[in-house]
Design an enzyme around this catalytic site. Sequence first.
Site, short mmCIF file in Angstrom:
data_model
loop_
_atom_site.label_atom_id
_atom_site.label_comp_id
_atom_site.label_asym_id
_atom_site.label_seq_id
_atom_site.Cartn_x
_atom_site.Cartn_y
_atom_site.Cartn_z
CG ASP A 33 9.01 58.61 2.13
OD1 ASP A 33 8.18 58.85 3.03
OD2 ASP A 33 10.17 58.24 2.35
CG ASN A 37 10.26 58.99 10.99
OD1 ASN A 37 10.02 59.91 11.78
ND2 ASN A 37 11.33 58.21 11.10
CE LYS A 88 14.14 55.27 12.19
NZ LYS A 88 15.37 55.92 11.80
CE1 TYR A 152 12.08 47.70 12.50
CE2 TYR A 152 13.79 46.98 14.01
CZ TYR A 152 13.42 47.55 12.80
OH TYR A 152 14.37 47.96 11.91
CG LEU A 202 23.58 56.47 21.90
CD1 LEU A 202 23.27 56.93 23.31
CD2 LEU A 202 24.64 55.35 21.92
N GLY A 298 13.01 45.73 26.27
CA GLY A 298 13.25 45.28 24.89
C GLY A 298 14.71 45.35 24.48
CG ASP A 299 17.47 48.71 24.89
OD1 ASP A 299 16.97 48.71 23.75
OD2 ASP A 299 17.86 49.74 25.47
#
Length: 344
Positions: A33, A37, A88, A152, A202, A298-299
Site C-alpha cells: 500500500d 487513502n 474509487k 472510474y 453517503l 454521474g449518479d
Amino acid sequence: MPRRVLITGGAGFIGSHTALVLLEQGYELVVLDNFDNSSPEALERVKELTGSNSLDFVEGDVRDLDAVNRAFDCGGPIDGVIHFAGLKAVGESVADPLRYWDVNLNGSRVLAAAMEQHQCRTLVFSSTSTVYGEPEVFPLHEQMPTAPVHPYAQTKCAVEQMLGALCRSRDWRVACLRYFNPVGAHPSGRIGEDPLGIPNNLFPFITQVASGRRDKLRIFGQDYPTHDGTGIRDYLHVMDLAEAHSVTLGHLFQATAPHQLTLNIGTGYGLSVLDVVHGFEQATGLPIAYEFVERRPGDVPKLEGCPQKAKDILGWSAQRDLAQMCRDGWAWQQANPMGYRTNP
Ligand code: NAD
Ligand code: UFG
C-alpha cells in the site's frame, strides 16, 4: 503450510477488514500500500485484533514494478493476490480521468506482469456494480452487458477485460467481484472507513453528521423515479464483503482449471438514501439533519443486483442487516471521531 496472500491496498477500508478475516483463518499476508487513502495504523489494529504476526508490509505503489516485486520477495512464495489498490471516487474520475486510467488500469497491468514473473496466477479483483452503467432492468445479473458511464467504471471494465484475456491465454484463475455499496465497520469499532476530508460517500457522511463533525447531510436529488425520489443502492456490511473475499479465494485455490469468475457481491435489496437515513436514526437513536440539493453529476437512479450466482458457486450470501451496518459504523465513528489520524 499456510497459504501466503498478497493484498494490494490492504490498509484501506475493504482491504483492512479482509486482511483481518484472512488472518483469523490462518493465512499469511503481505500488504502492499502507498497510503494514498489510508493509514498504517489500520494494519496495526488488524494485528492487535487478530493477535497475529503473519502480516508483512511493503510501502509502495502498485504501478511500480520494483515495489510489487519487493512484496513478492519479502517472504515465502505468494499463492494468490487480492487487488484492492485503486481509486474509487466517481466525480474525481470525471475531473481527472488520466489519473484513474493510470492507477486503476496501469496499476493492474504492472501487478499482473509481476504475477506472471512469479508464476502466481490466482487473483481476486475489486470491480464495481457501476460497470452496469445506468441500467433500466433489475435485478442486475452478471451476464448483462456492461455500459460504464464514467472513467472510474470504465477503468474497472477495462481491467476485467484484461484479466479475461489472461485467463484465455494462460493458466490464470481470476475472480472479478462487482461490489455494491460496502458500509459499516468491524464490530469492535477498532477498524472502519476513514475518508480523507469531506466524505464522498453517503454512509461516512451520515456518521459524521451524527457525531457533530458535519452539520447536515446533503441529499443529492429528490426527483429520481424511486419510491421516495432519492437514489437507490444495495448497501452491504463490509464484514460480509470481507468474508466474500475469503470464500472466493478458497474457491480459486480449489479450482482445477483456469477460469474467470464474475460475481455480484451485494444483499440483493436496494435502499433509498432516505431509507438509510431513517434506518440509521432507528438503529442509533440519533437524529440526522438533512436537506435536499441538486442531483450529483454521474449518479444513477438505482443499482440493485442479484447475488444468487455468488450463493450458488461460493455458498456466500450477506448475513448482516442495515441495523447492524449502522450500529457498527456508528461504534467506529464514535470511538474514532477523526478516523485513524488523531488516535493512539
Ligand atoms: P480505499 O481507498 O479505502 O482503499 C484503497 C487502498 O489502496 C488504500 O489503502 C490506498 O492507500 C491504496 N492505494 C491507492 N492507490 C494505490 C497505489 N497506486 N499503490 C498502492 N496502493 C494504493 O478504498 P476501498 O473502499 O477499500 O476500495 C478498495 C477497492 O474496491 C478499490 O479498488 C475500489 O475501487 C473498489 N470498490 C470500492 C467500493 C466502495 O464503495 N468502497 C465499491 C466497489 C469497488
Ligand atoms: N448521496 C447523498 N449525499 C451524499 C453522498 C451520497 O445523497 O453526501 C447519495 C448518492 O446520490 C447516491 C447514494 O447516496 O444516491 C450513494 O452514494 P455513494 O457516494 O455512497 O455511493 P455510489 O453508489 O455513488 O458509489 C459507491 C462508491 C464506488 C462504487 C459504488 C458501487 O463510491 O466506488 O459505490 O456501487 F463503485
